[in-house]
Motif scaffolding. Structure first.
Motif, PDB file in Angstrom:
ATOM      1  N   ASN A  32       0.827  -1.208   0.000  1.00  0.00           N
ATOM      2  CA  ASN A  32       0.000   0.000   0.000  1.00  0.00           C
ATOM      3  C   ASN A  32       0.861   1.258   0.000  1.00  0.00           C
ATOM      4  O   ASN A  32       0.570   2.219  -0.720  1.00  0.00           O
ATOM      5  CB  ASN A  32      -0.921   0.002   1.223  1.00  0.00           C
ATOM      6  N   LEU A  33       1.929   1.248   0.798  1.00  0.00           N
ATOM      7  CA  LEU A  33       2.822   2.409   0.859  1.00  0.00           C
ATOM      8  C   LEU A  33       3.495   2.650  -0.488  1.00  0.00           C
ATOM      9  O   LEU A  33       3.602   3.796  -0.950  1.00  0.00           O
ATOM     10  CB  LEU A  33       3.876   2.194   1.950  1.00  0.00           C
ATOM     11  N   PHE A  34       3.928   1.564  -1.131  1.00  0.00           N
ATOM     12  CA  PHE A  34       4.564   1.681  -2.447  1.00  0.00           C
ATOM     13  C   PHE A  34       3.605   2.287  -3.468  1.00  0.00           C
ATOM     14  O   PHE A  34       3.983   3.189  -4.237  1.00  0.00           O
ATOM     15  CB  PHE A  34       5.029   0.298  -2.921  1.00  0.00           C
ATOM     16  N   HIS A 144      -8.381   4.345  -2.457  1.00  0.00           N
ATOM     17  CA  HIS A 144      -8.182   2.951  -2.028  1.00  0.00           C
ATOM     18  C   HIS A 144      -7.547   2.895  -0.643  1.00  0.00           C
ATOM     19  O   HIS A 144      -7.824   1.982   0.140  1.00  0.00           O
ATOM     20  CB  HIS A 144      -7.234   2.231  -2.996  1.00  0.00           C
ATOM     21  N   TYR A 145      -6.679   3.843  -0.361  1.00  0.00           N
ATOM     22  CA  TYR A 145      -5.796   3.740   0.798  1.00  0.00           C
ATOM     23  C   TYR A 145      -6.174   4.684   1.937  1.00  0.00           C
ATOM     24  O   TYR A 145      -5.773   4.463   3.067  1.00  0.00           O
ATOM     25  CB  TYR A 145      -4.348   4.012   0.357  1.00  0.00           C
ATOM     26  N   PHE A 146      -6.933   5.725   1.627  1.00  0.00           N
ATOM     27  CA  PHE A 146      -7.422   6.625   2.665  1.00  0.00           C
ATOM     28  C   PHE A 146      -8.932   6.476   2.711  1.00  0.00           C
ATOM     29  O   PHE A 146      -9.659   7.136   1.977  1.00  0.00           O
ATOM     30  CB  PHE A 146      -7.004   8.069   2.360  1.00  0.00           C
ATOM     31  N   LYS A 147      -9.378   5.578   3.568  1.00  0.00           N
ATOM     32  CA  LYS A 147     -10.772   5.156   3.559  1.00  0.00           C
ATOM     33  C   LYS A 147     -11.747   6.271   3.930  1.00  0.00           C
ATOM     34  O   LYS A 147     -12.934   6.178   3.661  1.00  0.00           O
ATOM     35  CB  LYS A 147     -10.963   3.978   4.530  1.00  0.00           C
ATOM     36  N   GLY A 148     -11.238   7.332   4.580  1.00  0.00           N
ATOM     37  CA  GLY A 148     -12.118   8.433   4.936  1.00  0.00           C
ATOM     38  C   GLY A 148     -12.784   9.068   3.726  1.00  0.00           C
ATOM     39  O   GLY A 148     -13.858   9.670   3.845  1.00  0.00           O
ATOM     40  N   PHE A 149     -12.162   8.941   2.551  1.00  0.00           N
ATOM     41  CA  PHE A 149     -12.755   9.471   1.328  1.00  0.00           C
ATOM     42  C   PHE A 149     -14.107   8.820   1.065  1.00  0.00           C
ATOM     43  O   PHE A 149     -15.024   9.465   0.575  1.00  0.00           O
ATOM     44  CB  PHE A 149     -11.841   9.209   0.123  1.00  0.00           C
ATOM     45  N   ASN A 150     -14.208   7.546   1.369  1.00  0.00           N
ATOM     46  CA  ASN A 150     -15.461   6.833   1.114  1.00  0.00           C
ATOM     47  C   ASN A 150     -16.587   7.349   1.999  1.00  0.00           C
ATOM     48  O   ASN A 150     -17.746   7.406   1.575  1.00  0.00           O
ATOM     49  CB  ASN A 150     -15.267   5.329   1.326  1.00  0.00           C
ATOM     50  N   VAL A 151     -16.242   7.711   3.240  1.00  0.00           N
ATOM     51  CA  VAL A 151     -17.250   8.296   4.132  1.00  0.00           C
ATOM     52  C   VAL A 151     -17.735   9.617   3.543  1.00  0.00           C
ATOM     53  O   VAL A 151     -18.933   9.908   3.521  1.00  0.00           O
ATOM     54  CB  VAL A 151     -16.666   8.520   5.540  1.00  0.00           C
TER      55      VAL A 151
END
Length: 315
Positions: A32-34, A144-151
């Motif tokens: 995920n970091l990559f 995909h990696y910062f789930k707060g966007f989905n909220v």
């Protein structure tokens, strides 16, 4: 049969690496970091490439980096498409149905948008300016990696009607304000308020409280009306923000209630087995609830399930 089992295990393993919880696997965290770094460097490269000196001097390096990025993003997209059948959301569908649903999901369309223009440019003549713009949209892959966007997207979707109504009211007032100021300021400033279309610029920057200052009323009546319009603008801009803030709190509480309901259902027999816990973990991940909060909820609900007493010692 063993080959099919091994393939299923591999699919599940890859799914956990790219879609599972990063809290459990250091490999998943590194992957995920990559990908996060690759997305950020990609957008940085697009920005630098817009400078003619840089794009000319480092054209070969930028092209090689673009080929490398497209290869990684393409493999990632195909792996997500292959492993999506492991997701809790698609358990009730066949493999084909799950993949079709995944392809047309917003997050998969973003992934496709990140790679499709490159392949289209191989066969079609595409304006490089528009191609560069689409490449910048790879930033959306960070969802995909910062789930707060989905909220945030969920809140926007649920409040869409209210926000649309607020925006429509603002548009009506902008048109009315532009018409009024044209009537009041046309004679004093014909070069600025020459017609209602020109007045719209002043109305927009005033109603949104931006206030560039390049267009200002000079008549007394115009200044009085402008003051009233600015006060209305403050309230109108704050209205959608208040709606979103209130809905955020409601959404987070609703998600917690949803998770609690599933935990209570799993605790119906007094025990949460491995499969039930895995399902709860995936549900928590979809609801943007951390594993720590999930474990805390399970512990609290277990305690209340046993009447606040330990099921073993009775204390």
């Amino acid at each position: 049969m063993p080959k099919a089992i091994n393939l299923a295990k591999m699919r599940n393993y890859i799914f956990q690496l790219i879609e599972g919880s990063v809290h459990k696997s250091s490999k998943a965290k590194l992957i995920n970091l990559f990908l996060i770094i690759l997305i950020i460097v990609n957008v940085s490269a697009v920005i630098l490439e817009s400078d003619k000196n840089i794009s000319t001097r480092y054209s070969e390096e930028l092209m090689l980096f673009e080929l490398f990025s497209i290869s990684i993003f393409s493999v990632e997209y195909l792996l997500r498409l292959w492993t999506c059948t492991e997701s809790f959301r698609f358990k009730e569908y066949s493999s084909a149905q799950a993949r079709v649903r995944y392809i047309f999901s917003p997050i998969a369309l973003i992934d496709l948008l990140a790679i499709l223009p490159f392949f289209l440019s191989l066969f079609l003549m595409v304006d490089l300016r528009y191609l560069r713009l689409i490449r910048v949209l790879r930033l959306l892959k960070l969802t995909h990696y910062f789930k707060g966007f989905n909220v945030f997207l969920t809140v926007l979707r649920k409040e869409l009607k209210s926000i649309t109504a607020a925006i429509m009211v603002m548009m009506f007032l902008v048109i009315i304000a532009a018409s009024v100021m044209y009537t009041l300021e046309n004679e004093a400033q014909p070069e600025v308020f020459g017609n209602i279309l020109h007045s719209l610029w002043w109305a927009v920057v005033t109603m949104t409280t931006v206030g560039y200052g390049d267009v200002t009323p000079v008549t007394l009546l115009g200044k009085m009306v402008a003051t009233f319009i600015m006060l209305i603008g403050v309230g109108l801009v704050a209205l959608p923000a208040g709606m979103l803030a209130a809905r955020f709190g409601d959404e987070l509480r609703e998600r917690k209630r949803n998770l609690d309901a599933h935990v209570k259902h799993a605790l119906a027999d007094g025990v949460i087995d491995k499969d039930e816990y895995t399902a709860l973990e995936e549900l928590a991940s979809q609801l943007e609830i951390s594993p720590e909060d999930l474990d805390r909820n399970i512990a609290l609900l277990k305690k209340s399930h046993h009447g606040g007493k330990c099921p073993y010692c009775g204390k």
